[in-house]
Design a protein around this motif. Structure first.
Motif, PDB file in Angstrom:
ATOM      1  N   HIS A   6       0.829  -1.206   0.000  1.00 52.47           N
ATOM      2  CA  HIS A   6       0.000   0.000   0.000  1.00 52.47           C
ATOM      3  C   HIS A   6       0.863   1.254   0.000  1.00 52.47           C
ATOM      4  N   GLY A   7       1.922   1.258   0.804  1.00 53.16           N
ATOM      5  CA  GLY A   7       2.809   2.400   0.812  1.00 53.16           C
ATOM      6  C   GLY A   7       3.583   2.541  -0.489  1.00 53.16           C
ATOM      7  N   SER A   8       4.076   1.419  -1.003  1.00 52.35           N
ATOM      8  CA  SER A   8       4.826   1.457  -2.260  1.00 52.35           C
ATOM      9  C   SER A   8       3.943   1.927  -3.409  1.00 52.35           C
ATOM     10  N   SER A   9       2.715   1.448  -3.436  1.00 55.80           N
ATOM     11  CA  SER A   9       1.794   1.855  -4.493  1.00 55.80           C
ATOM     12  C   SER A   9       1.433   3.328  -4.374  1.00 55.80           C
ATOM     13  N   SER A  10       1.257   3.802  -3.156  1.00 53.99           N
ATOM     14  CA  SER A  10       0.977   5.231  -2.965  1.00 53.99           C
ATOM     15  C   SER A  10       2.132   6.070  -3.484  1.00 53.99           C
ATOM     16  N   ALA A  11       3.356   5.656  -3.161  1.00 53.34           N
ATOM     17  CA  ALA A  11       4.531   6.387  -3.632  1.00 53.34           C
ATOM     18  C   ALA A  11       4.600   6.392  -5.158  1.00 53.34           C
ATOM     19  N   TYR A  12       4.281   5.259  -5.753  1.00 57.35           N
ATOM     20  CA  TYR A  12       4.346   5.151  -7.213  1.00 57.35           C
ATOM     21  C   TYR A  12       3.336   6.077  -7.884  1.00 57.35           C
ATOM     22  N   TYR A  13       2.085   5.996  -7.478  1.00 56.39           N
ATOM     23  CA  TYR A  13       1.053   6.793  -8.151  1.00 56.39           C
ATOM     24  C   TYR A  13       1.187   8.282  -7.849  1.00 56.39           C
ATOM     25  N   MET A  69     -12.886  -4.133  -7.424  1.00 53.27           N
ATOM     26  CA  MET A  69     -13.236  -4.268  -8.839  1.00 53.27           C
ATOM     27  C   MET A  69     -12.322  -3.393  -9.699  1.00 53.27           C
ATOM     28  N   GLU A  70     -12.041  -2.182  -9.242  1.00 56.69           N
ATOM     29  CA  GLU A  70     -11.091  -1.333  -9.961  1.00 56.69           C
ATOM     30  C   GLU A  70      -9.674  -1.867  -9.820  1.00 56.69           C
ATOM     31  N   GLY A  71      -9.391  -2.435  -8.649  1.00 54.34           N
ATOM     32  CA  GLY A  71      -8.074  -3.010  -8.433  1.00 54.34           C
ATOM     33  C   GLY A  71      -7.794  -4.169  -9.360  1.00 54.34           C
ATOM     34  N   ASN A  72      -8.806  -4.969  -9.627  1.00 54.55           N
ATOM     35  CA  ASN A  72      -8.647  -6.095 -10.552  1.00 54.55           C
ATOM     36  C   ASN A  72      -8.225  -5.604 -11.941  1.00 54.55           C
ATOM     37  N   LYS A  73      -8.819  -4.493 -12.365  1.00 55.41           N
ATOM     38  CA  LYS A  73      -8.461  -3.930 -13.675  1.00 55.41           C
ATOM     39  C   LYS A  73      -7.006  -3.462 -13.691  1.00 55.41           C
ATOM     40  N   ILE A  74      -6.567  -2.884 -12.575  1.00 51.87           N
ATOM     41  CA  ILE A  74      -5.179  -2.427 -12.508  1.00 51.87           C
ATOM     42  C   ILE A  74      -4.219  -3.604 -12.617  1.00 51.87           C
ATOM     43  N   LYS A 129       2.765  -4.812 -17.488  1.00 55.88           N
ATOM     44  CA  LYS A 129       3.153  -3.983 -18.626  1.00 55.88           C
ATOM     45  C   LYS A 129       3.473  -2.565 -18.168  1.00 55.88           C
ATOM     46  N   GLU A 130       2.650  -2.047 -17.257  1.00 54.13           N
ATOM     47  CA  GLU A 130       2.853  -0.680 -16.764  1.00 54.13           C
ATOM     48  C   GLU A 130       4.201  -0.531 -16.064  1.00 54.13           C
ATOM     49  N   LEU A 131       4.583  -1.555 -15.296  1.00 51.42           N
ATOM     50  CA  LEU A 131       5.826  -1.501 -14.525  1.00 51.42           C
ATOM     51  C   LEU A 131       7.013  -2.090 -15.278  1.00 51.42           C
ATOM     52  N   ASN A 132       6.722  -2.773 -16.378  1.00 53.25           N
ATOM     53  CA  ASN A 132       7.763  -3.523 -17.103  1.00 53.25           C
ATOM     54  C   ASN A 132       8.452  -4.499 -16.150  1.00 53.25           C
ATOM     55  N   ALA A 133       7.637  -5.304 -15.460  1.00 51.77           N
ATOM     56  CA  ALA A 133       8.156  -6.214 -14.440  1.00 51.77           C
ATOM     57  C   ALA A 133       7.351  -7.501 -14.416  1.00 51.77           C
ATOM     58  N   ALA A 163       5.360  -5.638  -4.485  1.00 47.05           N
ATOM     59  CA  ALA A 163       5.721  -4.354  -3.864  1.00 47.05           C
ATOM     60  C   ALA A 163       7.142  -3.911  -4.233  1.00 47.05           C
ATOM     61  N   PRO A 164       8.138  -4.809  -4.253  1.00 45.93           N
ATOM     62  CA  PRO A 164       9.469  -4.363  -4.686  1.00 45.93           C
ATOM     63  C   PRO A 164       9.481  -3.796  -6.104  1.00 45.93           C
ATOM     64  N   ALA A 165       8.714  -4.411  -7.017  1.00 45.44           N
ATOM     65  CA  ALA A 165       8.668  -3.903  -8.396  1.00 45.44           C
ATOM     66  C   ALA A 165       8.002  -2.532  -8.450  1.00 45.44           C
ATOM     67  N   ILE A 166       6.957  -2.344  -7.662  1.00 50.37           N
ATOM     68  CA  ILE A 166       6.255  -1.056  -7.629  1.00 50.37           C
ATOM     69  C   ILE A 166       7.161   0.020  -7.035  1.00 50.37           C
TER      70      ILE A 166
END
Length: 437
Positions: free
Chosen positions: A23-30, A72-77, A83-87, A160-163
């Motif tokens: 959750h923290g890593s994703s917050s930092a990314y977005y 439901m939105e998370g599933n789409k992400i 592809k988005e992270l290239n990971a 999380a490491p990739a994000i």
């Protein structure tokens, strides 16, 4: 002792994120993607606690209805995240299957479908033949099950490491081995965070500190009842192809990875390590504890004495109470390992040769109603909390990060968070948990 990367913190930024789980890593990314200057503080390493120790299910199925708009939105992400992270996140969209032991459990599953049908999730009911078709060779198809084909799985040790890595590449400062010591305010709003490596001035703070979040919340006179349960997971050696569906059946939880190995667990069973800290929110958790008594086992072990040591004035933990013990302290419970391996061969006897490649455990932060707290404080302003995901937060990590970023950059969360406010634990509201998983 862990050798953490050396890093120099900036004197100021827009947002400090406390906690380097998903959750923290994703917050930092977005947030970084949105153009904000971000510093993430993690007392250990990214995903070293529960975010890297989860089962790896990415599911909408069986969730509390309050969580479904997010998931439901998370599933789409998740479908486009590699592809988005290239990971490589080991994303597999093979669905999730719950097998019912008896008519009572089947009725509960069907009741969940009725309660959530207005969301439009494509969950369908299977009879025993349908279960057997999904999981060839299963000896325990029960009385049927429910299956959601759009659900999937991913690898917690990689996600999380990739994000966080991508966030760093985009300009976020990721500080491992650097915990937050205090949050400072000025004129009723966030002004800075004091870390082990110095003070960082900022306008916003996101506290995604897992089981330690209640400590930060308490500093502002608020109350977040939060405890932990210990979950044990086993990774097997590779076996012949079984299914791409994450499955719960006859006391066994399993998902098969692309390399043929399986992550398995002793399904709903969880372990509670007794410490003095258990008394703090005991009254909040007592109703749920009695309702699900058979699924818990209590342990009086080394962690009780570790907790006593941490309370002694002058101990490392007492000097830095917001950090406590830095590294993961949860150890696999061997009974869970034996039960899961025994159930695996009972449920899928066609697996003739299988070994244990790895075992691990993590401390799952839980709330009394098994729903997370995702909220913004009025006092101080610009303090956000994302915690208490109760064992089903790994899948929600990316979407929670996206919503937190939207909230900070636009002033409003992009998805409804109704029912996740902190004040539900402060105004006498008592809600019964809707899910066991």
């Amino acid at each position: 002792m862990t050798n953490y990367p050396k890093i120099t913190l900036p004197k100021e930024c827009d947002v400090v994120v406390i906690g380097g789980g998903i959750h923290g890593s994703s917050s930092a990314y977005y947030l970084t993607k949105a153009g904000m200057k971000v510093v993430l503080l993690e007392k250990d390493t990214i995903a070293s606690h529960q975010s890297g120790r989860a089962w790896g299910f990415v599911r909408q199925q069986g969730r509390d209805p309050l969580e479904l708009p997010l998931m439901m939105e998370g599933n789409k992400i998740w479908q486009g995240l590699e592809k988005e992270l290239n990971a490589d996140l080991e994303w597999r969209q093979g669905g999730v299957l719950f097998v019912a032991r008896d008519d009572t459990e089947m009725s509960q599953f069907e009741g969940w479908i009725d309660d959530t049908k207005h969301f439009g999730i494509e969950t369908r009911v299977l009879d025993p033949k349908g279960v057997a078709k999904m999981i060839p060779g299963i000896t325990t198809p029960g009385v049927g099950g429910i299956y959601t084909p759009s659900d999937g799985q991913a690898e917690p040790k990689k996600a999380a490491p990739a994000i966080a890595k991508r966030a760093s590449e985009m300009g976020a400062v990721i500080a491992e081995g650097c915990g937050a010591l205090s949050i400072e305010t000025e004129a009723g709003a966030i002004s800075s965070v004091v870390s082990e490596q110095g003070e960082v001035k900022c306008k916003y703070v996101i506290c995604a500190a897992g089981a330690a979040t209640h400590k930060f919340v308490a500093k502002f006179g608020r109350r977040l009842p939060q405890q932990t349960t210990r979950g044990t997971v086993i990774r097997t050696t590779p076996v012949p192809d079984i299914s791409a569906a994450g499955t719960l059946a006859a006391g066994l939880a399993f998902r098969q990875r692309a390399d043929g190995s399986m992550n398995i667990a002793d399904e709903f069973m969880t372990d509670i390590d007794l410490t003095m800290g258990r008394l703090k929110f005991a009254r909040d958790f007592m109703p749920g504890l009695f309702d699900n008594w058979a699924t818990f086992k209590f342990h009086f072990n080394k962690r009780f004495f570790d907790d006593l040591v941490d309370r002694v004035p002058g101990s490392d933990a007492s000097k830095q109470p917001m950090i406590g013990r830095r590294t993961n302290q949860a150890a696999p419970y061997e009974v869970r390992v034996k039960n899961a391996m025994r159930n695996l061969q009972k449920v899928l006897p066609q697996i003739k040769k299988v070994g244990i490649a790895d075992t691990w455990a993590g401390d799952i932060d839980v709330t009394p109603d098994a729903v997370p707290v995702i909220d913004q404080f009025d006092n101080p302003k610009h303090f956000f909390v994302a915690s208490g995901f109760s064992g089903h937060g790994f899948a929600m990590g990316p979407v929670v990060g996206k919503v937190m970023a939207d909230w900070i950059t636009t002033g409003e969360p992009s998805i409804t968070l109704e029912g996740m406010e902190l004040n539900r634990f402060e105004d006498g509201t008592r809600r019964v948990p809707r899910t066991r998983v």
